[in-house]
Design a protein around this motif. Structure first.
Motif, PDB file in Angstrom:
ATOM      1  N   ARG A  83      50.590  39.115  43.270  1.00  0.00           N
ATOM      2  CA  ARG A  83      50.054  40.136  42.372  1.00  0.00           C
ATOM      3  C   ARG A  83      48.610  40.446  42.732  1.00  0.00           C
ATOM      4  O   ARG A  83      47.840  39.546  43.073  1.00  0.00           O
ATOM      5  N   PHE A  84      48.239  41.709  42.620  1.00  0.00           N
ATOM      6  CA  PHE A  84      46.879  42.151  42.963  1.00  0.00           C
ATOM      7  C   PHE A  84      46.251  42.745  41.715  1.00  0.00           C
ATOM      8  O   PHE A  84      46.810  43.650  41.088  1.00  0.00           O
ATOM      9  N   ASP A  85      45.092  42.220  41.354  1.00  0.00           N
ATOM     10  CA  ASP A  85      44.375  42.687  40.171  1.00  0.00           C
ATOM     11  C   ASP A  85      42.996  43.171  40.605  1.00  0.00           C
ATOM     12  O   ASP A  85      42.085  42.381  40.833  1.00  0.00           O
ATOM     13  N   PRO A  86      42.825  44.497  40.760  1.00  0.00           N
ATOM     14  CA  PRO A  86      41.527  45.002  41.234  1.00  0.00           C
ATOM     15  C   PRO A  86      40.398  44.769  40.239  1.00  0.00           C
ATOM     16  O   PRO A  86      39.233  44.852  40.611  1.00  0.00           O
ATOM     17  N   ALA A  87      40.719  44.453  38.980  1.00  0.00           N
ATOM     18  CA  ALA A  87      39.666  44.281  37.982  1.00  0.00           C
ATOM     19  C   ALA A  87      38.920  42.965  38.149  1.00  0.00           C
ATOM     20  O   ALA A  87      37.860  42.785  37.558  1.00  0.00           O
ATOM     21  N   LYS A  88      39.464  42.021  38.897  1.00  0.00           N
ATOM     22  CA  LYS A  88      38.818  40.718  39.057  1.00  0.00           C
ATOM     23  C   LYS A  88      37.709  40.816  40.091  1.00  0.00           C
ATOM     24  O   LYS A  88      37.962  41.051  41.273  1.00  0.00           O
ATOM     25  N   ALA A  89      36.477  40.615  39.610  1.00  0.00           N
ATOM     26  CA  ALA A  89      35.334  40.701  40.531  1.00  0.00           C
ATOM     27  C   ALA A  89      35.224  39.457  41.393  1.00  0.00           C
ATOM     28  O   ALA A  89      34.821  39.535  42.554  1.00  0.00           O
ATOM     29  N   ARG A  90      35.559  38.306  40.838  1.00  0.00           N
ATOM     30  CA  ARG A  90      35.475  37.041  41.573  1.00  0.00           C
ATOM     31  C   ARG A  90      36.827  36.351  41.546  1.00  0.00           C
ATOM     32  O   ARG A  90      37.057  35.439  40.763  1.00  0.00           O
ATOM     33  N   PRO A  91      37.741  36.801  42.365  1.00  0.00           N
ATOM     34  CA  PRO A  91      39.076  36.178  42.346  1.00  0.00           C
ATOM     35  C   PRO A  91      39.032  34.774  42.905  1.00  0.00           C
ATOM     36  O   PRO A  91      38.162  34.416  43.701  1.00  0.00           O
ATOM     37  N   ARG A  92      39.970  33.968  42.464  1.00  0.00           N
ATOM     38  CA  ARG A  92      40.100  32.608  42.968  1.00  0.00           C
ATOM     39  C   ARG A  92      40.685  32.656  44.378  1.00  0.00           C
ATOM     40  O   ARG A  92      41.164  33.707  44.833  1.00  0.00           O
ATOM     41  N   PRO A  93      40.673  31.537  45.094  1.00  0.00           N
ATOM     42  CA  PRO A  93      41.113  31.581  46.501  1.00  0.00           C
ATOM     43  C   PRO A  93      42.527  32.097  46.691  1.00  0.00           C
ATOM     44  O   PRO A  93      42.839  32.629  47.766  1.00  0.00           O
ATOM     45  N   TYR A  94      43.418  31.944  45.719  1.00  0.00           N
ATOM     46  CA  TYR A  94      44.787  32.394  45.911  1.00  0.00           C
ATOM     47  C   TYR A  94      45.049  33.773  45.307  1.00  0.00           C
ATOM     48  O   TYR A  94      46.176  34.242  45.323  1.00  0.00           O
ATOM     49  N   GLU A  95      44.057  34.408  44.769  1.00  0.00           N
ATOM     50  CA  GLU A  95      44.251  35.693  44.108  1.00  0.00           C
ATOM     51  C   GLU A  95      43.784  36.842  44.994  1.00  0.00           C
ATOM     52  O   GLU A  95      42.792  36.719  45.748  1.00  0.00           O
ATOM     53  N   ASN A  96      44.514  37.972  44.890  1.00  0.00           N
ATOM     54  CA  ASN A  96      44.155  39.233  45.565  1.00  0.00           C
ATOM     55  C   ASN A  96      44.059  39.083  47.077  1.00  0.00           C
ATOM     56  O   ASN A  96      43.237  39.729  47.728  1.00  0.00           O
TER      57      ASN A  96
END
Length: 1782
Positions: A83-96
């Protein structure tokens, strides 16, 4: 020593348990039946064609829609990764990180879509591969197949593709090779099991992927990537390495899409998810939540894009992909096709018809499978199958009808599309129901085998228990109890095996082994019972319990209560999923409880306290220093238990649980400083463990010899520690940190662990080969030749120069030896012989600990250090407990020690980071030292098993230490410490402790002790296993069986197997040491040397030294002679030593002083049973002394002593009877009369007041002043307890010599306090007799009691200011915490009544701070909070009160050693009894429910009401208070209120059921007609609660009237509940029954002139009846409206208005009914009247001062219609039109 029989017996016992485990497992974990049927294109499952549908030639079941497909399986691709969430400014290592998928789905919504791909548990890779290729569900037992994958024989997607000529190409995980051998057109397999290898598989796939795709020689391409999964196992998802790996996958997908053709379907799927620690295998949400991405360059989906991704089961991929590729669906598939992929390019009707074709094929295939499976397995519920068949048949018939209409050429219409959509839903419902049925029956049970397995394990436990008791007897026969049972078992096994072979049924080893085990068990019990009479006649050979008397037997069995009770609690916890989930905290708690209770029992028996007498028998109690040492050990044990909880692993069932950071490897730390700090701490722990072991061995003299094992310990232990530390240093570094040294790092990763394995294995072999670690020192003169022969050339001069110096040196040595030793004979000192057995075990345990530590992460070294420390503390505690038990058998290990040892093993299973669940298994242990993987599955299984059951291994191998350690801890007798130094040196030769050599004095008892210890250990393990087995069998249909109970059983069974094998190894090691020691003695025997005991000597050489079988001249430790017990003062000896002329008076005085002094000395014991017994003894003694004194005529010289003894006796009598009784007052009168008789004055026929006045006026002797004042204070206490305040005041006026009242601001009430404060006892001399309670304390208690009593009386009388002043004065007085809390509670009640609620709360809180058991303070606080309107605080107070009342009330201490007269004995008033009466739990529960319902907290109210109803159903006579002031109403009213709450919550069926209970219970209590005549007094004031008795009605009629009210209200609630459920007809029936019940009541006035309204005002129940009749009429009318029967509704509304004229609700209902029936003129008139009488109507809603019952609130809310603005405007318009004023 019998070695082999002991081992064989224990091995046979283990075999019995193994047989039971295997038999139960075969019945509990049976695999699902796999059908061999296969689908084919010739099966008649194809859907019929419709108009316009083209069928391609050669199509199989359905036209092929996709020519090629690429299936990319990214192992452990969790949905959150995709899943991709463009709203996350600081994603965790497994996100985006997979942004390309988001880009495709956003830019091409008709070509790409992301799904939640839900996996079925267990979420292991092999089971998921089975699921996405066969479409079936894996079974629980398949989890073990991850070590040995076997080929899939069931029909599967790959097999169908190959059979239909399609080419399947595979690359990646080599697991597929074992599952699908010879199925691939081309394959590229890579090793997969090394979870630390992140790149080999992925890089290998990338080398072939793009070229293969471009080549085009494939129809289905499967690529299985493993890097993401391995990265999760190694580092966890929240790690930079995961970001790198996901970025690599994103780039791979970007490149792959460019290589795909336009007609190729791309599927990117994850086989399972992962937890926060990177594990998987269970069924938590994160483990089953994978991702599926579907893409094609050709449009696949409609234009509509769902807001949230759809969730589809993984098995749905199988039928979807099969029909898309044009091959049959696998036969055992239970998945559902993905309808969106079968829509086609036509309109909505065409798309629906295409989807229906796919669904029809899918449904027919599933129906065929269910039919075949039900015939083969017969475990699917027949009722459910019939239901599924009905759903399937109905859907097919509907589909056929629709196809017929389509073929007729009917045009597409919205109605047709709607019918098609509903039919799609029906097929979906059928397929999902079928899958649910299969999921519920995914495992079959064999009940007979399960019961037989349980019975076999239970019999094995019983055998171990019986055999452990029999082993203590010297006549234990291995022939009858081992050989014969084995022969019986072998005979049965041979017969059964031969029979099955002859019948060609096949050899079932589990069944044969189980029958053999059962036969051998029966033989054992038979022979044991047969030998029982013979053993009964053998004298001196029975175990201690059997040969002791009854009292000794009871005491011996009493020792079993504590350990067996704790063990029973642990076994009971196995039946609760919550306790199993929380077992990581339960096991340490039980171990800590056992240790604390054991030490507490020592204190109870007086073993911990230093003896008061100067001389005590040895072993009777510890010295003060030793007691503190024991408590220190207990504190260390508790600290270890607490610290071990830091290494916990989390289960997903525990919310908000974070796994311990110590479980993660050091490489996961980002901070270099933290990594270095932890590394140093781990190395320090490792070094500390090695140092401690070497120090212990050196301390006991086992590191002094030059043997191979000792040399190994000296040099190899540090070397092992260094190698492990180096391995940690290499693994803790980042993978890319060393750059060019990667090859060297790989060598180190393999070399260091293998070196540890090799060196540790060498040490274990040395321990078995040469286990003796004894250093021998010979002090005997050499018996060899004086000179050695001359070897040189013959020469007389040379020979003289060679011989003479040797002769001279020999003479010097002989002379020096004789001078040093004097007359002592030559000896051989053996250092370390006293701990030779323990030393070998400690060495082996250390080697195993280092070996197992290397399989864990670095920071687990801290846990292993705690493990060894806790084991040492347990052993030390056990040794101390054994030394204190003087009558304990030294060769018998107590049950508590074995139980604690087993609990410690269980505790450290959790404290080494494990849980009995598959995701918690440390798979990385399989690759410690084997980075390149394994060629066999045996070695990794052993490594993982050793990692998992490390604590079981260590504690089982170390189990013999429980027998050995008390002998190791033998020390010289305490009496020897008091001897002079030179005497101790002389006695060292005679009294050196033999330690473990005592075991060799009785080799038969030694072997029996080992056998008994092993059987006890197996028994405790077996009982725990039996509890797990029972839990799994009984709860096999439990919701959590596969999540909690089945894994727990598997881990417990495996732990038992590992523990039993390691137990055999530990006992075998002890026997090997014994054999080696025997051989060592035989080597020394020919020289006929004697051993000299050597105690603690120079260079820390200490060890028990024994002669054993050689000389046997050592004397055992002598026991100090028991000293004579000191006698108390006043004993016979003391009286004999008194001067002969002292006389009776002096003897009596000394006896009084002795008793009083003894009581004062016993105060240190505190309140309790001991104090009560001591008080009873003192009372009897004082009574006896008083009878002696009063047996003589009264005389002045003895009156002082007599009054003092009377005072002491009365104090004990009052305290023992918990109050002042009339008999004690009579004794005071008798004492006063004797005083007057001594003075020559008669006191007969005088009252008590007159007696006191006479005595105090006539007796002037100074010696009697103090005793009379003390007795007067006691008389005041008597009167104070009887509330005779005037008498108390008059008495203290006499005692204070005050004739006039003292000035006081508050009149006579406060005068008593002033008199008490001013009163003082005359001073006595030093020779006065002693008293047990000082008069000063009694004075303070009287003052406090007087203030408290007067304050309560003022509170009761309503004199609040005076009461407050007196209570505040009492609070500053002298009293117990309990009384002080009562005083503060009384102050709170007083201030509350004075209108100061905040001040009242402060005092009530202070009462609870003083005594948290003062429940009245909680109750009063709830009332104050209610007065303040703080509902939350009120409910919290009530909840605390209920929780406190649930716990058993602690009995008040009846005897206080410090104060025999207490305030609580003197204050007795009705106000106190009323204020501090203990509430009943049911009352508080009702208040909670009522207040929640009144506050609108309906959900909480429902829970409380249901709890209360459960209590009442259990037995109202025990759950309802019997006093008349209870806040709990009648039980039917509680039921009605519960129904009202359920109705408001929307639980209408439950409300109906509760009301039905009332109806059924009141059926026989209601007469046909109830005629009640009202007299003139019937119009009295209505009572406060509904249903209260009305004046003038006979009790029987009153009770019948109440039953009618309750029954009518029950029908009313049922009617409204049915109305809310939409069942209008049923609701009308209930309302009608309600009205019929009300018609049974006839209220008749005595004068026959009163109207019904007057009677209603006169009778309280009539108001309730009237309101119920109104609500029933309105309810019935509203339901008539729902049915369209408006005229009948109008009649009901009109009747309701007649019942309650002017009622707003009835008027509103009638108004709407009239308007609806177009009777507008009447409606307008009624509306005008309603507005004209609006204010009076509002006041009629509730009677003034008396609300309606709470259970009618919900009905009142339902009849109140909301304001209808449109109706109001219509009425106003009508009135204007008709010319009337609106």
């Amino acid at each position: 020593m019998q070695r082999w029989p002991v081992l064989l017996f224990l091995a046979w016992a283990c075999f019995l348990f193994f047989s039971g485990i295997a038999l139960f497992t075969s019945g509990f974990l049976l695999m699902r039946i796999e059908l061999t049927n296969r689908s084919s294109c010739s099966d008649p499952l194809a859907a019929p064609a419709w108009a316009g549908q083209g069928v391609a030639p050669g199509a199989c079941w359905m036209p092929r829609r996709v020519p090629k497909a690429v299936l990319l399986i990214i192992d452990a691709l969790t949905f959150e990764f995709a899943r991709f969430d463009p709203a996350k400014a600081r994603p965790r290592p497994y996100e985006n990180k997979l942004g390309f998928l988001h880009q495709l789905a956003g830019s091409q919504p008709r070509h790409a879509r992301l799904y939640r791909f839900r996996a079925d548990p267990p979420t292991t890779t092999m089971q998921r591969i089975k699921g996405i290729t066969t479409g079936s569900l894996p079974t629980f037992i398949d989890v073990g197949s991850n070590f040995a994958s076997y080929a899939i024989e069931e029909d599967n997607l790959l097999g169908q593709l190959v059979e239909n000529g399609r080419r399947v190409v595979f690359m990646g995980d080599d697991t597929w090779d074992g599952l699908f051998p010879q199925k691939f057109f081309r394959s590229y397999f890579f090793p997969s099991f090394n979870v630390k290898d992140l790149h080999t598989v992925d890089d290998g796939i990338l080398q072939h992927l793009y070229t293969t795709v471009d080549g085009g020689e494939w129809d289905l391409l499967i690529a299985h990537f493993l890097g993401v999964d391995h990265c999760g196992h190694k580092h966890g998802p929240d790690h930079p390495e995961m970001a790198k790996k996901l970025t690599q996958m994103n780039e791979m997908l970007r490149s792959l899409v460019d290589h795909l053709a336009n007609d190729t379907l791309l599927l990117v799927a994850g086989d399972h998810g992962m937890t926060e620690t990177g594990d998987h295998g269970g069924d938590s949400e994160k483990e089953v939540n994978a991702a599926l991405f579907v893409y094609s360059k050709t449009p696949l989906f409609g234009a509509h894009l769902p807001e949230e991704p759809e969730t589809i089961p993984q098995v749905n991929l199988v039928p979807t992909l099969a029909l898309l590729l044009g091959v049959p669906i696998p036969y055992s598939n239970i998945g559902e096709v993905m309808a969106e992929l079968f829509s086609g390019d036509g309109g909505a009707a065409s798309a629906a018809l295409s989807q229906l074709s796919a669904y029809r094929i899918n449904a027919r295939q599933v129906d065929r499978f269910l039919h075949s499976y039900s015939l083969a397995a017969q475990d699917l519920p027949a009722e459910r199958l019939r239901h599924l068949r009905e759903l399937f048949s109905a859907a097919l018939e509907e589909h056929d009808r629709l196809l017929a209409q389509v073929r007729e050429g009917l045009p597409a219409s919205p109605e047709l599309e709607a019918r098609l959509g509903r039919l799609v839903g029906r097929f979906q419902h059928y397929l999902r129901e079928a899958r649910a049925v299969c999921m519920e029956s995914w495992a079959r049970f064999h009940p007979l085998r399960m019961v037989a397995g349980c019975a076999l394990i239970a019999a094995s436990c019983l055998l171990c228990c019986v055999a452990s008791e029999l082993a203590a007897a010297l006549d234990f026969s291995y022939r009858s109890r081992l050989l014969y049972p084995l022969l019986w078992g072998l005979a049965v096994a041979a017969v059964l095996g031969l029979a099955r072979l002859l019948t060609r049924e096949g050899l079932d080893l589990i069944l044969v082994g189980s029958w053999s085990a059962a036969a051998s068990q029966l033989a054992f019990f038979w022979h044991s019972w047969g030998r029982r009479p013979r053993r009964a006649h053998l004298a001196g050979v029975q175990p201690p319990v059997a040969s002791a008397g009854l009292w000794q037997r009871l005491r011996a069995w009493q020792g079993l209560v504590l350990p067996m009770g704790i063990l029973f609690i642990r076994c009971c916890a196995m039946f609760s999923d919550s306790f199993v989930v929380a077992e990581a905290r339960v096991a340490p708690f039980l171990l800590a409880s056992l240790a604390i209770l054991l030490v507490g029992r020592l204190h109870w028996h007086g073993r911990l306290a230093a003896p008061e007498a100067p001389k005590q028998p040895p072993g009777s109690a510890f010295s003060q220093k030793e007691s503190w040492q024991l408590l220190g050990l207990l504190a260390v044990l508790l600290a270890c238990l607490r610290l071990s909880g830091l290494f916990h692993q989390c289960r997903e069932e525990i919310p908000h649980c974070q796994p311990s950071p110590f479980l993660a490897p050091l490489s996961s730390l980002q901070s270099t400083q933290a990594k270095n700090l932890f590394y140093l701490l781990c190395v320090a722990s490792l070094a500390g463990l090695v140092y401690a072991v070497r120090r212990w061995l050196r301390h006991y003299g086992n590191l002094n010899s030059a043997g191979p094992l000792v040399l190994f310990v000296r040099w190899a232990f540090p070397l092992l520690a260094v190698w492990i530390a180096c391995y940690w240093a290499v693994t803790s570094g980042a993978e890319d940190a060393l750059g060019k040294l990667q090859e060297l790092v790989q060598v180190a990763l393999v070399g260091f662990p293998r070196a540890v394995y090799g060196l540790a294995s060498l040490g274990l072999l040395l321990a078995l080969w040469r286990p003796v670690t004894v250093f021998v020192k010979d002090s005997r003169e050499s018996v060899g030749p004086i000179v050695t022969p001359y070897q040189g050339a013959p020469s007389s001069h040379a020979e003289l120069q060679h011989v003479i110096p040797q002769i001279y040196r020999r003479m010097q040595e002989s002379l020096k030896t004789q001078l040093d030793r004097g007359h002592r004979r030559a000896t051989v000192a053996a250092y370390g012989l006293g701990s030779v057995y323990s030393a070998a075990l400690v060495i082996v345990l250390t080697l195993l600990g280092l070996l197992l530590l290397s399989l864990h992460s670095e920071r687990m070294s801290l846990a292993f250090l705690l493990l060894f420390l806790e084991g040492f503390v347990l052993l030390r505690l056990h040794a101390w407990l054994v030394s204190l038990a003087g009558d304990a058998e030294p060769f018998v290990v107590p049950w508590y020690a074995v139980t604690a040892w087993v609990f410690a093993a269980t505790q450290f299973f959790y404290s080494t980071g494990h849980q009995p669940i598959f995701p918690a298994i440390h798979w990385h242990a399989a690759f410690v030292g084997f980075q390149e993987g394994h060629s066999t599955h045996l070695l990794p299984a052993v490594l993982v098993g050793a990692n998992t059951f490390a604590s079981h291994i260590l504690f089982a191998v170390g189990c013999p230490l429980l027998l050995l350690w008390p002998f190791v801890c033998e020390a010289p007798n305490s009496q020897r410490r008091k001897l002079k130094k030179e005497l101790r040196e002389e006695l060292q030769e005679e009294e050196e402790p033999m330690m473990e050599m005592r075991l060799r004095e009785s080799p038969e008892r030694f072997s029996a002790a080992l056998l008994q210890l092993g059987l006890k250990y197996l028994f405790v393990l077996g009982v725990q296993l039996l509890a797990c087995v029972w839990a799994a069998m009984i709860l096999r249909r439990h919701l959590m069986v596969w999540k909690v109970f089945a894994p727990k059983f598997l881990f417990e069974a495996l732990g038992f197997i590992v523990s039993s094998i390691c137990l055999l190894l530990g006992i075998f090691l002890v026997m090997r040491v014994d054999c080696a020691v025997s051989a060592w003695f035989e080597q020394l025997q020919p020289s006929n040397r004697h051993f000299r005991p050597r105690g603690p000597g120079a260079n820390q050489r200490r060890g028990g030294v024994a002669e054993g079988e050689m000389a046997q001249r050592l004397h055992p430790r002598g026991r100090a002679r028991s000293g004579e017990r000191s006698r108390p003062r006043g004993s016979k000896r003391a009286r004999r030593e008194a001067p002969a002329g002292a006389g009776c008076l002096r003897a009596w005085t000394e006896e009084n002083d002795g008793l009083a002094g003894g009581w004062r000395a016993s105060r240190s014991s505190g309140p309790g049973r001991a104090a009560q017994q001591a008080a009873r003894r003192c009372r009897l003694a004082f009574d006896s002394l008083l009878r002696k004194i009063q047996g003589l005529p009264a005389a002045l010289p003895s009156l002082s002593l007599e009054l003092t003894v009377l005072y002491n006796s009365l104090l004990f009598a009052v305290s023992e009877s918990d109050g002042l009784v009339e008999g004690e007052a009579e004794r005071i009168n008798h004492g006063l009369i004797r005083v007057l008789e001594a003075c020559g004055v008669s006191g007969q026929d005088l009252s008590t007041e007159e007696l006191w006045q006479k005595v105090l006026q006539d007796v002037t002797t100074e010696e009697l002043c103090a005793p009379l004042h003390r007795l007067g204070a006691l008389q005041g206490a008597v009167w104070l307890a009887a509330n005779c305040l005037g008498s108390v005041t008059g008495l203290f006026r006499l005692l204070s010599d005050t004739k006039d009242p003292l000035p006081s601001a508050h009149g006579g009430e406060n005068e008593l306090l002033a008199l008490l404060k001013a009163w003082s006892v005359p001073v006595e001399g030093d020779t006065s007799p002693l008293v047990v309670q000082s008069t000063k304390d009694l004075k303070e208690i009287l003052w406090t009691s007087a203030a408290f009593l007067q304050g309560l009386q003022g509170l009761e009388a309503g004199n609040l200011p005076t009461a407050l002043s007196l209570l505040q004065a009492a609070a500053s007085g002298f009293c117990s915490k309990r009384v002080l809390a009562q005083i503060y509670t009384s102050i709170g009640c007083c201030t509350q009544q004075m209108g100061k609620p905040q001040t009242a709360l402060q005092h009530l809180k202070r009462a609870l701070q003083v005594d948290f058991q003062c429940l009245s303070a909680l109750s009063q606080a709830a009332l104050v909070y209610r007065q303040l309107g703080e509902t939350d605080a009120e409910l919290e107070a009530l909840a605390l009160l209920y929780k406190a009342l649930e716990t058993p009330a602690q009995e008040a201490v009846s005897i206080d050693p410090c104060f025999l007269i207490r305030t609580e004995l003197l204050v007795h008033t009705p106000a106190l009894a009323s204020l501090f009466s203990r509430s009943h739990p049911s009352e508080v529960k009702y208040l909670l429910a009522q207040r929640c319902l009144q506050a609108g907290r309906v959900a909480e109210a429902v829970e409380h009401y249901l709890d209360l109803l459960a209590l009442l159903q259990e037995g109202p006579q025990h759950q309802v208070p019997l006093h008349g002031r209870s806040a709990l109403p009648r039980i039917p009213e509680v039921f009605l209120e519960a129904a009202s709450a359920l109705e408001q919550l929307g639980r209408y069926q439950d409300a109906i059921a509760v009301c039905e209970e009332i109806i059924s219970r009141t059926d026989d209590l209601i007469p046909e007609t109830l005629r009640i005549e009202l007299d003139s007094g019937a119009g009295g004031e209505a009572p406060g609660r509904a249903g209260s008795p009305a004046p003038g009605i006979p009790p029987q009629q009153r009770e019948s009237l109440r039953c009618i009210v309750w029954r009518a209200a029950a029908y009313l609630h049922q009617g409204w509940a049915w109305a809310r459920l939409g069942e209008s007809k049923e609701a009308i029936t209930r309302f009608t029954r309600c009205l019929n019940v009300l018609l049974r009541v006839q209220l008749v006035s005595a004068a026959s002139i009163h109207s019904s309204e007057e009677m209603a005002e006169a009778l309280a129940e009539a108001k309730v009846l009237q309101k119920i009749r109104l609500l029933a009429l309105l309810g019935r009318g509203s339901q008539f409206q729902e049915l369209g029967r408006d005229k009948e509704a109008l009649m009901n509304f009109q009747h309701s208005l007649q019942v309650c004229p002017g009622d707003p609700a009835a008027t509103s209902h009638l108004l709407r009914a009239l308007w609806k029936l177009n009777r507008r003129q009447e409606a307008a008139a009624l509306w005008q009247k309603l507005h004209a009488d609006a204010a009076p109507a509002d006041g009629q809603q509730e009677a003034p001062g008396r609300p309606y019952p709470l259970y009618l609130v919900s009905c009142l809310k339902q009849v109140n219609l909301p304001h209808d603005e449109s109706l109001a405007r219509s009425l106003q318009d009508y009135l204007r039109t008709s010319g009337q004023d609106p």
